[in-house]
Design a protein around this motif. Structure first.
Motif, mmCIF file in Angstrom:
data_model
loop_
_atom_site.group_PDB
_atom_site.id
_atom_site.type_symbol
_atom_site.label_atom_id
_atom_site.label_comp_id
_atom_site.label_asym_id
_atom_site.label_seq_id
_atom_site.Cartn_x
_atom_site.Cartn_y
_atom_site.Cartn_z
ATOM 1 N N ARG A 16 15.994 32.676 3.056
ATOM 2 C CA ARG A 16 14.634 32.169 3.235
ATOM 3 C C ARG A 16 14.435 31.476 4.577
ATOM 4 N NH1 ARG A 16 10.989 32.155 -0.799
ATOM 5 N NH2 ARG A 16 11.668 32.512 -2.943
ATOM 6 N N LEU A 17 15.501 30.939 5.158
ATOM 7 C CA LEU A 17 15.354 30.038 6.295
ATOM 8 C C LEU A 17 15.941 30.632 7.573
ATOM 9 C CD1 LEU A 17 16.363 26.680 4.552
ATOM 10 C CD2 LEU A 17 14.066 27.648 4.827
ATOM 11 N N GLY A 18 15.256 30.351 8.670
ATOM 12 C CA GLY A 18 15.757 30.706 9.985
ATOM 13 C C GLY A 18 16.030 29.450 10.800
ATOM 14 N N THR A 19 16.341 29.626 12.099
ATOM 15 C CA THR A 19 16.662 28.487 12.951
ATOM 16 C C THR A 19 15.513 27.496 13.030
ATOM 17 O OG1 THR A 19 18.148 29.854 14.296
ATOM 18 C CG2 THR A 19 17.367 27.806 15.268
ATOM 19 N N ALA A 20 14.286 28.018 13.177
ATOM 20 C CA ALA A 20 13.129 27.119 13.298
ATOM 21 C C ALA A 20 12.965 26.262 12.052
ATOM 22 C CB ALA A 20 11.862 27.941 13.546
ATOM 23 N N PHE A 218 20.028 14.299 11.552
ATOM 24 C CA PHE A 218 20.174 15.421 12.475
ATOM 25 C C PHE A 218 21.225 16.415 11.988
ATOM 26 C CE2 PHE A 218 24.194 13.816 13.856
ATOM 27 C CZ PHE A 218 24.816 14.891 14.480
ATOM 28 N N GLU A 219 22.180 15.922 11.198
ATOM 29 C CA GLU A 219 23.326 16.734 10.791
ATOM 30 C C GLU A 219 23.055 17.530 9.516
ATOM 31 O OE1 GLU A 219 23.017 13.541 8.158
ATOM 32 O OE2 GLU A 219 22.919 13.519 10.332
ATOM 33 N N SER A 220 21.819 17.480 9.022
ATOM 34 C CA SER A 220 21.548 18.027 7.691
ATOM 35 C C SER A 220 21.384 19.542 7.648
ATOM 36 C CB SER A 220 20.290 17.364 7.107
ATOM 37 O OG SER A 220 19.160 17.592 7.928
ATOM 38 N N GLY A 221 21.467 20.213 8.791
ATOM 39 C CA GLY A 221 21.276 21.654 8.792
ATOM 40 C C GLY A 221 22.244 22.398 7.886
ATOM 41 N N ALA A 222 23.510 21.944 7.828
ATOM 42 C CA ALA A 222 24.519 22.636 7.024
ATOM 43 C C ALA A 222 24.212 22.573 5.534
ATOM 44 C CB ALA A 222 25.898 22.050 7.293
ATOM 45 N N ILE A 223 23.402 21.605 5.114
ATOM 46 C CA ILE A 223 23.038 21.507 3.699
ATOM 47 C C ILE A 223 22.310 22.771 3.242
ATOM 48 C CG2 ILE A 223 21.590 20.236 2.051
ATOM 49 C CD1 ILE A 223 22.176 17.717 3.670
ATOM 50 N N ARG A 237 22.917 26.700 15.915
ATOM 51 C CA ARG A 237 21.763 26.629 16.818
ATOM 52 C C ARG A 237 20.858 25.460 16.472
ATOM 53 N NH1 ARG A 237 20.079 33.004 16.414
ATOM 54 N NH2 ARG A 237 21.685 33.870 17.785
ATOM 55 N N ALA A 238 20.542 25.316 15.194
ATOM 56 C CA ALA A 238 19.633 24.251 14.768
ATOM 57 C C ALA A 238 20.199 22.871 15.073
ATOM 58 C CB ALA A 238 19.333 24.379 13.270
ATOM 59 N N THR A 239 21.507 22.703 14.882
ATOM 60 C CA THR A 239 22.134 21.398 15.134
ATOM 61 C C THR A 239 22.073 21.039 16.610
ATOM 62 O OG1 THR A 239 23.641 21.711 13.260
ATOM 63 C CG2 THR A 239 24.240 20.042 14.889
ATOM 64 N N TYR A 240 22.395 21.979 17.489
ATOM 65 C CA TYR A 240 22.344 21.713 18.925
ATOM 66 C C TYR A 240 20.910 21.389 19.361
ATOM 67 C CZ TYR A 240 27.129 23.341 19.673
ATOM 68 O OH TYR A 240 28.502 23.477 19.659
ATOM 69 N N ILE A 241 19.957 22.158 18.869
ATOM 70 C CA ILE A 241 18.563 21.924 19.244
ATOM 71 C C ILE A 241 18.106 20.550 18.768
ATOM 72 C CG2 ILE A 241 16.178 22.672 18.848
ATOM 73 C CD1 ILE A 241 17.252 25.556 18.685
ATOM 74 N N ALA A 242 18.460 20.196 17.537
ATOM 75 C CA ALA A 242 18.035 18.911 16.978
ATOM 76 C C ALA A 242 18.620 17.747 17.764
ATOM 77 C CB ALA A 242 18.439 18.819 15.509
ATOM 78 N N VAL A 243 19.896 17.826 18.126
ATOM 79 C CA VAL A 243 20.532 16.746 18.897
ATOM 80 C C VAL A 243 19.863 16.595 20.260
ATOM 81 C CG1 VAL A 243 22.638 16.026 20.070
ATOM 82 C CG2 VAL A 243 22.761 16.909 17.746
ATOM 83 N N ALA A 244 19.691 17.710 20.963
ATOM 84 C CA ALA A 244 19.105 17.653 22.302
ATOM 85 C C ALA A 244 17.670 17.153 22.255
ATOM 86 C CB ALA A 244 19.164 19.038 22.949
ATOM 87 N N PHE A 245 16.893 17.673 21.323
ATOM 88 C CA PHE A 245 15.480 17.302 21.255
ATOM 89 C C PHE A 245 15.300 15.825 20.922
ATOM 90 C CE2 PHE A 245 11.611 16.632 18.757
ATOM 91 C CZ PHE A 245 10.651 17.076 19.665
#
Length: 496
Positions: A16-20, A218-223, A237-245
């Motif tokens: 269901r989910l993508g990077t965005a 920020f680390e919750s993407g793996a959930i 990808r999502a983790t790197y983007i979230a940290v940088a942003f």
């Protein structure tokens, strides 16, 4: 519930989910407008440190180093338990159970604490703008109903709601940044708010303690790794983007506040007006209507964070129920939505109990409920990240030939472990910076001690499981699809 839930093993709805989507979940949990209106102003007020903006960049670097190993491991371990499963696979199953108890205490703490903040700011807004008076807990209960209902729906709908709220709140932060930088104190833009010599001085410990709390989530993407379309790439990808942003966004906004007030005046202005520094500036330079809209978005920012953490806790409960670390009924998912229904309902039940307990004892919604539980969460999450970095080294030490570089497998996780240990020490040592001046002194060790209690209880429960339910113990950290033979037993491997 039986008519709308699936039995254990049906799993979450995949693909269901993508990077965005994951970026929206992770950044919404960090709540940019909440950080600006609440976290940044509190940081200046409490610490008196005029270079606090730079701390967000430093912490982003630390978290970026952590993300190297974290993202690498996400390509090989796909489990809604995230930290729990990583630590179980890298440091042993008993350690994984211990980490799961820490995670549940940390994420429940921040989620429940946010009900206090929501009730306070929404109540103030309704009283000021519409003359509608209601106790803070009345508004908190309204949010509880909304979050509980959304938590039962399919996860991509949740992501859509969070996306809309996140885009709007980021727009409000950008408006503040623009008016602040466009109207500098004294008519000249100052970069003193980013100067290292102004950060590494009195109040540095308090700045780090408050700053790391701003990144929680920020680390919750793996959930959500079991629900993404491409687990080997999406989480990383999502983790790197979230940290940088978030790192850049928070630093810019915190610096913009010093430009508006003048660096030397930022602590006093924040102490006097709190969030009013932000919304007062918007009202003065962009108009009252825009300021009112920003206030509304401040409220929805907290609501978005509530929903994001609720979803995260529900998925942790699902993973632990599926592997029978916790009662098996927690693994039930909605037949139509694929949402972790049992975990969602359980989290909602726990939240209402804690909120009502604070109401019964007359606790303050912000100074007590929100501040105390935010501090508990920050300690727990930093400990989890520290252990996860160690787990990455253990995992790749016994899973060679996976394609990751030595930097990803060994050096970055080792550096992250050292850096996070330092941050954890500063956070615990300066925990009183997160408490109101009149708070009881024992809270400075009792509240961070909750994390230690959770860790010890989880370790003990892991030992019990190993003794009385060895088959279930063997299943810990494996997830829904990983074959038994594909995994090296971390406890046996670490003894070789």
């Amino acid at each position: 519930m039986s008519s709308d839930t699936s039995p254990r093993g049906a799993g979450l709805r995949r693909g269901r989910l993508g990077t965005a989507h994951l970026v929206f979940f992770t950044v919404a949990a960090s709540a940019p407008l909440t950080v600006l209106g609440g976290g940044v102003t509190t940081m200046y007020a409490v610490s008196g440190n005029t270079g606090a903006a730079l701390s967000y960049l430093l912490l982003a670097v630390v978290l970026g180093v952590f993300a190297v190993g974290y993202a690498a491991m996400s390509r090989h371990v796909s489990n809604a338990g995230a930290f729990y499963s990583y630590i179980a696979n890298g440091l042993g199953r008993a350690g994984g159970v211990s980490a799961s108890f820490v995670a549940l205490s940390a994420y429940n703490a921040i989620q429940i604490g946010l009900y206090g903040l929501f009730g306070a700011i929404f109540g103030d807004f309704m009283a000021t703008k519409f003359n509608v008076e209601l106790a803070w807990w009345g508004w908190a209960l309204l949010a509880w109903v909304v979050v509980g209902l959304l938590g039962l729906l399919q996860v991509d709908l949740n992501a859509t709601v969070l996306a809309v709220l996140l885009v709007l709140e980021c727009a409000a932060v950008v408006i503040f940044d623009a008016v602040a930088i466009g109207n500098p104190a004294g008519g000249q833009i100052s970069f003193a708010g980013l100067a290292p010599e102004n950060l590494f001085t009195a109040g540095f410990g308090a700045v780090l303690a408050l700053g790391i709390a701003s990144f929680t989530g920020f680390e919750s993407g793996a959930i959500y790794s079991e629900e993404v379309r491409d687990p080997r790439r999406t989480v990383a990808r999502a983790t790197y983007i979230a940290v940088a942003f978030t790192g850049l966004f928070y630093a810019l906004s915190a610096w913009a506040l010093t430009v508006l007030t003048g660096p030397e005046n930022a602590p006093a202005a924040a102490a006097e007006a709190g969030p009013g520094v932000v919304f007062g500036a918007i009202a003065e330079y962009a108009g009252v209507l825009i300021a009112d809209l920003a206030n509304v978005l401040f409220i929805t920012s907290v609501l978005a964070a509530l929903l994001s953490f609720h979803n995260g806790v529900a998925r942790y409960a699902f993973a632990l129920g599926r592997e029978r670390v916790l009662p098996e009924f927690l693994s039930r998912t909605g037949a139509r939505t694929g949402a972790p229904v049992a975990g969602s309902l359980t989290q909602s039940a726990l939240a209402i109990v804690v909120v009502l307990a604070f109401v019964a004892t007359g606790g303050d919604p912000v100074l007590d409920l929100f501040t105390w539980l935010s501090g508990v969460s920050a300690v727990g999450v930093v400990l989890l990240m520290t252990l996860t970095s160690g787990a990455v080294i253990g995992f790749f030490g016994h899973h060679r030939g996976t394609g990751e570089s030595a930097w990803q497998r060994r050096y970055a996780p080792a550096l992250a472990t050292a850096l996070l240990l330092a941050v954890l020490g500063v956070l615990v040592g300066n925990f009183d910076a997160l408490l109101a001046p009149d708070s009881p002194s024992y809270l400075s060790w009792l509240l961070p001690g909750i994390t230690g209690i959770a860790a010890a209880a989880g370790l003990a429960w892991g030992a019990v499981l190993r003794s009385i339910r060895p088959a279930d113990y063997e299943r810990i950290g494996r997830g829904a699809t990983e074959p038994v033979g594909d995994r090296v037993d971390p406890e046996l491997a670490l003894t070789r």
